[in-house]
Design a protein around this motif. Structure first.
Motif, PDB file in Angstrom:
ATOM      1  N   ALA A 365      10.063 -13.481  -6.451  1.00 21.54           N
ATOM      2  CA  ALA A 365       8.674 -13.142  -6.802  1.00 21.54           C
ATOM      3  C   ALA A 365       7.787 -13.128  -5.560  1.00 21.54           C
ATOM      4  O   ALA A 365       6.860 -12.310  -5.460  1.00 21.54           O
ATOM      5  N   ILE A 366       8.051 -14.028  -4.619  1.00 24.07           N
ATOM      6  CA  ILE A 366       7.259 -14.057  -3.390  1.00 24.07           C
ATOM      7  C   ILE A 366       7.485 -12.776  -2.587  1.00 24.07           C
ATOM      8  O   ILE A 366       6.533 -12.160  -2.101  1.00 24.07           O
ATOM      9  N   ILE A 367       8.744 -12.353  -2.470  1.00 20.99           N
ATOM     10  CA  ILE A 367       9.029 -11.101  -1.757  1.00 20.99           C
ATOM     11  C   ILE A 367       8.345  -9.924  -2.456  1.00 20.99           C
ATOM     12  O   ILE A 367       7.765  -9.044  -1.803  1.00 20.99           O
ATOM     13  N   ALA A 368       8.381  -9.904  -3.786  1.00 18.63           N
ATOM     14  CA  ALA A 368       7.721  -8.831  -4.536  1.00 18.63           C
ATOM     15  C   ALA A 368       6.213  -8.846  -4.287  1.00 18.63           C
ATOM     16  O   ALA A 368       5.586  -7.794  -4.139  1.00 18.63           O
ATOM     17  N   SER A 369       5.614 -10.044  -4.225  1.00 16.47           N
ATOM     18  CA  SER A 369       4.176 -10.158  -3.958  1.00 16.47           C
ATOM     19  C   SER A 369       3.834  -9.629  -2.569  1.00 16.47           C
ATOM     20  O   SER A 369       2.814  -8.960  -2.385  1.00 16.47           O
ATOM     21  N   TYR A 370       4.690  -9.942  -1.608  1.00  9.98           N
ATOM     22  CA  TYR A 370       4.463  -9.391  -0.265  1.00  9.98           C
ATOM     23  C   TYR A 370       4.473  -7.862  -0.306  1.00  9.98           C
ATOM     24  O   TYR A 370       3.642  -7.201   0.327  1.00  9.98           O
ATOM     25  N   GLY A 371       5.401  -7.296  -1.060  1.00 13.44           N
ATOM     26  CA  GLY A 371       5.453  -5.849  -1.174  1.00 13.44           C
ATOM     27  C   GLY A 371       4.173  -5.276  -1.759  1.00 13.44           C
ATOM     28  O   GLY A 371       3.658  -4.252  -1.287  1.00 13.44           O
ATOM     29  N   GLU A 372       3.619  -5.932  -2.781  1.00 10.00           N
ATOM     30  CA  GLU A 372       2.362  -5.489  -3.379  1.00 10.00           C
ATOM     31  C   GLU A 372       1.206  -5.580  -2.384  1.00 10.00           C
ATOM     32  O   GLU A 372       0.327  -4.712  -2.345  1.00 10.00           O
ATOM     33  N   MET A 373       1.212  -6.639  -1.573  1.00 15.30           N
ATOM     34  CA  MET A 373       0.158  -6.806  -0.564  1.00 15.30           C
ATOM     35  C   MET A 373       0.210  -5.700   0.478  1.00 15.30           C
ATOM     36  O   MET A 373      -0.833  -5.198   0.920  1.00 15.30           O
ATOM     37  N   VAL A 374       1.414  -5.309   0.866  1.00 17.78           N
ATOM     38  CA  VAL A 374       1.563  -4.233   1.843  1.00 17.78           C
ATOM     39  C   VAL A 374       1.065  -2.912   1.252  1.00 17.78           C
ATOM     40  O   VAL A 374       0.345  -2.152   1.918  1.00 17.78           O
ATOM     41  N   ARG A 375       1.414  -2.636   0.004  1.00 16.21           N
ATOM     42  CA  ARG A 375       0.938  -1.400  -0.628  1.00 16.21           C
ATOM     43  C   ARG A 375      -0.594  -1.394  -0.748  1.00 16.21           C
ATOM     44  O   ARG A 375      -1.251  -0.373  -0.517  1.00 16.21           O
ATOM     45  N   ASP A 376      -1.167  -2.539  -1.087  1.00 14.00           N
ATOM     46  CA  ASP A 376      -2.627  -2.653  -1.174  1.00 14.00           C
ATOM     47  C   ASP A 376      -3.261  -2.439   0.193  1.00 14.00           C
ATOM     48  O   ASP A 376      -4.302  -1.772   0.311  1.00 14.00           O
ATOM     49  N   ALA A 377      -2.654  -2.987   1.244  1.00 14.95           N
ATOM     50  CA  ALA A 377      -3.190  -2.824   2.592  1.00 14.95           C
ATOM     51  C   ALA A 377      -3.168  -1.363   3.027  1.00 14.95           C
ATOM     52  O   ALA A 377      -4.062  -0.896   3.739  1.00 14.95           O
ATOM     53  N   GLU A 378      -2.154  -0.623   2.589  1.00 15.49           N
ATOM     54  CA  GLU A 378      -2.097   0.802   2.922  1.00 15.49           C
ATOM     55  C   GLU A 378      -3.297   1.535   2.327  1.00 15.49           C
ATOM     56  O   GLU A 378      -3.897   2.399   2.988  1.00 15.49           O
ATOM     57  N   LYS A 379      -3.675   1.190   1.104  1.00 14.66           N
ATOM     58  CA  LYS A 379      -4.850   1.819   0.472  1.00 14.66           C
ATOM     59  C   LYS A 379      -6.129   1.426   1.207  1.00 14.66           C
ATOM     60  O   LYS A 379      -7.001   2.271   1.461  1.00 14.66           O
ATOM     61  N   ARG A 380      -6.256   0.147   1.550  1.00 18.84           N
ATOM     62  CA  ARG A 380      -7.471  -0.325   2.217  1.00 18.84           C
ATOM     63  C   ARG A 380      -7.605   0.251   3.625  1.00 18.84           C
ATOM     64  O   ARG A 380      -8.716   0.388   4.146  1.00 18.84           O
ATOM     65  N   SER A 381      -6.472   0.578   4.246  1.00 19.76           N
ATOM     66  CA  SER A 381      -6.499   1.093   5.616  1.00 19.76           C
ATOM     67  C   SER A 381      -6.898   2.565   5.694  1.00 19.76           C
ATOM     68  O   SER A 381      -7.208   3.063   6.779  1.00 19.76           O
ATOM     69  N   ALA A 382      -6.901   3.244   4.568  1.00 20.89           N
ATOM     70  CA  ALA A 382      -7.092   4.700   4.581  1.00 20.89           C
ATOM     71  C   ALA A 382      -8.377   5.117   5.281  1.00 20.89           C
ATOM     72  O   ALA A 382      -8.404   6.118   6.010  1.00 20.89           O
ATOM     73  N   SER A 383      -9.466   4.363   5.066  1.00 22.15           N
ATOM     74  CA  SER A 383     -10.756   4.749   5.651  1.00 22.15           C
ATOM     75  C   SER A 383     -10.940   4.247   7.075  1.00 22.15           C
ATOM     76  O   SER A 383     -11.921   4.615   7.742  1.00 22.15           O
ATOM     77  N   LEU A 384     -10.032   3.427   7.571  1.00 21.77           N
ATOM     78  CA  LEU A 384     -10.186   2.819   8.892  1.00 21.77           C
ATOM     79  C   LEU A 384      -9.283   3.452   9.947  1.00 21.77           C
ATOM     80  O   LEU A 384      -9.433   3.174  11.138  1.00 21.77           O
ATOM     81  N   PHE A 385      -8.335   4.279   9.498  1.00 22.30           N
ATOM     82  CA  PHE A 385      -7.365   4.872  10.414  1.00 22.30           C
ATOM     83  C   PHE A 385      -7.164   6.337  10.073  1.00 22.30           C
ATOM     84  O   PHE A 385      -6.993   6.684   8.908  1.00 22.30           O
ATOM     85  N   ASN A 386      -7.175   7.180  11.102  1.00 24.18           N
ATOM     86  CA  ASN A 386      -6.743   8.556  10.932  1.00 24.18           C
ATOM     87  C   ASN A 386      -5.238   8.663  11.185  1.00 24.18           C
ATOM     88  O   ASN A 386      -4.526   9.346  10.452  1.00 24.18           O
ATOM     89  N   LEU A 387      -4.773   7.982  12.230  1.00 18.11           N
ATOM     90  CA  LEU A 387      -3.341   7.938  12.520  1.00 18.11           C
ATOM     91  C   LEU A 387      -2.663   6.943  11.600  1.00 18.11           C
ATOM     92  O   LEU A 387      -3.059   5.781  11.527  1.00 18.11           O
ATOM     93  N   LYS A 388      -1.634   7.406  10.909  1.00 20.91           N
ATOM     94  CA  LYS A 388      -0.850   6.527  10.031  1.00 20.91           C
ATOM     95  C   LYS A 388       0.629   6.890  10.194  1.00 20.91           C
ATOM     96  O   LYS A 388       0.961   8.051  10.433  1.00 20.91           O
ATOM     97  N   PRO A 389       1.520   5.914  10.046  1.00 20.79           N
ATOM     98  CA  PRO A 389       2.938   6.217  10.232  1.00 20.79           C
ATOM     99  C   PRO A 389       3.506   7.009   9.061  1.00 20.79           C
ATOM    100  O   PRO A 389       3.091   6.845   7.916  1.00 20.79           O
ATOM    101  N   ARG A 390       4.471   7.862   9.367  1.00 20.08           N
ATOM    102  CA  ARG A 390       5.197   8.568   8.307  1.00 20.08           C
ATOM    103  C   ARG A 390       6.288   7.679   7.719  1.00 20.08           C
ATOM    104  O   ARG A 390       6.589   7.766   6.540  1.00 20.08           O
ATOM    105  N   ALA A 391       6.889   6.848   8.541  1.00 18.79           N
ATOM    106  CA  ALA A 391       7.994   5.998   8.093  1.00 18.79           C
ATOM    107  C   ALA A 391       7.490   4.947   7.111  1.00 18.79           C
ATOM    108  O   ALA A 391       6.411   4.387   7.293  1.00 18.79           O
TER     109      ALA A 391
END
Length: 611
Positions: A365-391
């Motif tokens: 469950a902890i690993i799954a929560s980390y995964g959710e946090m990373v996905r949430d961070a990707e959404k929050r980063s959208a307005s702060l970065f033009n360059l984003k990784p494809r990988a």
């Protein structure tokens, strides 16, 4: 608004960055407006430099087949050949590397008066900085125990074989077996180096040796058929479409024989060596305990921070930052009703509130929560970065062999897309660091190391040897960026409504400030391992600093420099300042020494003023 003390601190750091790595050429402000785009008046590319630099980088990679595999730097038959080899660990090979570095520096000197364009000047600066460090670090390489628990050969070879070596097809299977045949020889080469270092009184403290002994014992405990080099090979080849079942079974049987007949005996010899030197070890932690230890630490500090800051100055910066951050944390802890005790005591009380409850293993469950946090961070980063990784990036638990002593870390995606970026999380238990999960996800994955390193690997406007970090700006740039993104999340109110998470983030920053105090305390002030623990750093972390002198200083020093450059740009540009554009500048330059980053920011400021 920064306080006068913070302004003074920034000025101290800015004044002490190492100058004059830029191939002897002053970088004009306008010329450094952007790393991948030259201005209309910029010099044309100097073809001779590009031809030499590309060839030199290839020769450099050829000396390290494992680096060639990690970056998939070549193609066809040459890459296939290198994918079958493990990098030698002999003294003779080390001298080859140093000799090539010296030759590279001599050739760079001849380009000092050449009309290099903007990108070439940056490339020359990055190459010069990297090669200078290779030469300067060489006399002190044996001050780091080759079998340390953190990145010693006994674990790094296993991690490389089980994670980094590609297994995409049956040709990779054959290459894996060819490399497996060499593991025992590489261990014996490392053993020879360890013996030579011990003859010069360069041995680890007892607690470091014992951690490494545990890892060797753990490796030797199962039968060959259950050894990690066999079991992971079996798992990773299960889905290969071009590998017939009979061929797979034969390959697994061969891997088992190699482990039994060649690798386990080599590990046994290392085990005997460790037992042999154990009576000579002591409890003194710092590198200053070793012959010429003070010089070795000074070199490590310069290497990892890319500054001329002394250990004493870094110690004082750490003390100041600790006081600042603890003041912030005190206010938030009081808001949660945690009033009694020091910061450490109250944070432990807060940690207790968030420990997993209920039956069963909480780790999935902890690993799954980390995964959710990373996905949430990707959404929050959208307005702060033009360059984003494809990988993409995944979260995985640290493997059993290294989990007892590992810290969370990030590994790059494979350039060919066969492996994602990976955020590795050790979950030792029985307690887990729950309130710091978000800041750790931001640091190691998004928008921290994954944005920084995967983007660099994907850049097309810079030479391949920079996008693949064959030559780079070092730890202060890489770790400074990752810690900067932790602070960015706080500044951008990502923790709104989550005071425990905010305290976790501030606690993570406090941890990096304490690192400055403890690392310099251990290696320059005679601190004991216990003093480092008593200052608020966990035992495994303290032992990491003992095994890797100086590196812990890179995070906070690098972050302070990036913040200082950002605020300089914000002040000078006013309404013309764009945070996403600043981030694009930092990420789009790739990994550069921090003084080069300062030149880039100055050029960007000048260009924006003219726009």
């Amino acid at each position: 608004m920064p306080s006068s003390r913070q302004r003074s601190l920034r000025a101290t750091i800015a004044a002490l960055f190492i100058p004059a790595v830029l191939a002897g050429v002053s970088l004009p402000a306008a010329a450094l407006a952007a790393p991948a785009a030259a201005s209309a008046t910029a010099a044309k590319p100097h073809k001779a430099f590009d031809v030499w630099a590309d060839k030199f980088a290839e020769d450099w990679v050829r000396l390290s087949p494992q680096l060639a595999t990690m970056t998939q730097y070549f193609s066809g038959a040459e890459q296939a050949k290198l994918d079958r080899e493990l990098t030698p660990l002999t003294a003779a090979h080390r001298q080859k590397v140093v000799a090539l570095a010296k030759a590279g520096l001599a050739r760079l000197d001849k380009f000092k008066s050449a009309p290099l364009d903007d990108s070439q000047k940056i490339s020359a600066a990055v190459m010069r900085w990297s090669l200078q460090n290779t030469v300067a670090n060489e006399p002190f390489e044996d001050h780091s125990f080759i079998f340390s628990q953190f990145s010693g050969v006994q674990v790094s070879l296993v991690n490389f074989m089980t994670t980094t070596h590609p297994l995409r097809n049956k040709a990779d299977v054959d290459s894996y077996l060819a490399r497996l045949e060499q593991v025992g020889a590489r261990m014996d080469e490392a053993l020879a180096r360890g013996r030579a270092a011990a003859a010069k009184q360069l041995i680890p403290p007892r607690f470091i040796l014992e951690r490494a002994q545990f890892q060797v014992d753990h490796f030797l405990k199962p039968a060959a058929s259950q050894n990690v080099l066999v079991t992971t090979f079996e798992q990773r080849t299960a889905e290969l479409k071009d590998l017939a079942p009979e061929a797979r079974a034969a390959a697994i049987a061969r891997a088992t024989r190699i482990v039994e007949e060649k690798i386990r005996p080599a590990y046994g010899r290392v085990k005997d060596f460790m037992a042999e030197i154990h009576p000579r070890t002591g409890d003194v932690a710092g590198i200053s305990r070793l012959p010429n230890g003070a010089a070795a630490y000074a070199r490590a500090v310069e290497n990892y921070t890319s500054t001329k800051l002394t250990p004493e100055q870094i110690h004082e910066i750490g003390l100041r930052e600790v006081a600042r951050i603890e003041g912030e944390m005190d206010k938030h802890l009081r808001s949660l009703g945690l009033l009694e005790g020091d910061i450490e005591t109250r944070m432990k009380q807060l940690d207790e509130r968030f420990q997993p409850k209920g039956e069963g293993d909480p780790r999935p469950a902890i690993i799954a929560s980390y995964g959710e946090m990373v996905r949430d961070a990707e959404k929050r980063s959208a307005s702060l970065f033009n360059l984003k990784p494809r990988a993409p990036v995944e979260v995985r638990r640290e493997p059993p062999l290294t989990e007892p002593s590992a810290a969370a870390h990030y590994s790059l995606p494979a350039p060919d897309g066969s492996r994602p970026g990976i955020f590795w999380v050790p979950l030792r238990g029985p307690k887990f660091d729950m309130i710091r999960m978000r800041s750790l996800a931001y640091h190691e994955a998004v928008p921290g190391h994954h944005f920084q390193l995967a983007i660099q690997q994907e850049l097309t406007g810079i030479p391949k040897f920079r996008s693949q970090r064959i030559f780079s700006g070092g730890s202060a740039h890489a770790e400074g960026w990752a810690l900067y993104t932790e602070r960015l999340a706080v500044e951008q109110n990502w923790y709104e409504g989550d005071v425990p998470g905010l305290l976790g983030a501030l606690g993570s920053e406090l941890f990096r400030a304490r690192r400055l105090v403890v690392d310099t305390g251990l290696h320059a002030k005679g601190w004991t391992r216990q003093q480092g623990i008593d200052y608020g750093i966990g035992a495994q972390e303290v032992e990491r600093y003992v095994a890797w002198p100086g590196q812990a200083n890179a995070y906070m020093i690098g972050m302070l420099r990036i913040v200082e450059l950002r605020e300089k740009a914000r002040k000078e540009l006013g309404d013309k300042f764009s945070l996403p554009a600043f981030h694009d500048l930092v990420l789009g330059a790739g990994s550069v020494p921090l003084d080069v980053l300062g030149e880039l920011v100055d050029g960007w400021i000048a260009r924006q003023k003219k726009a």
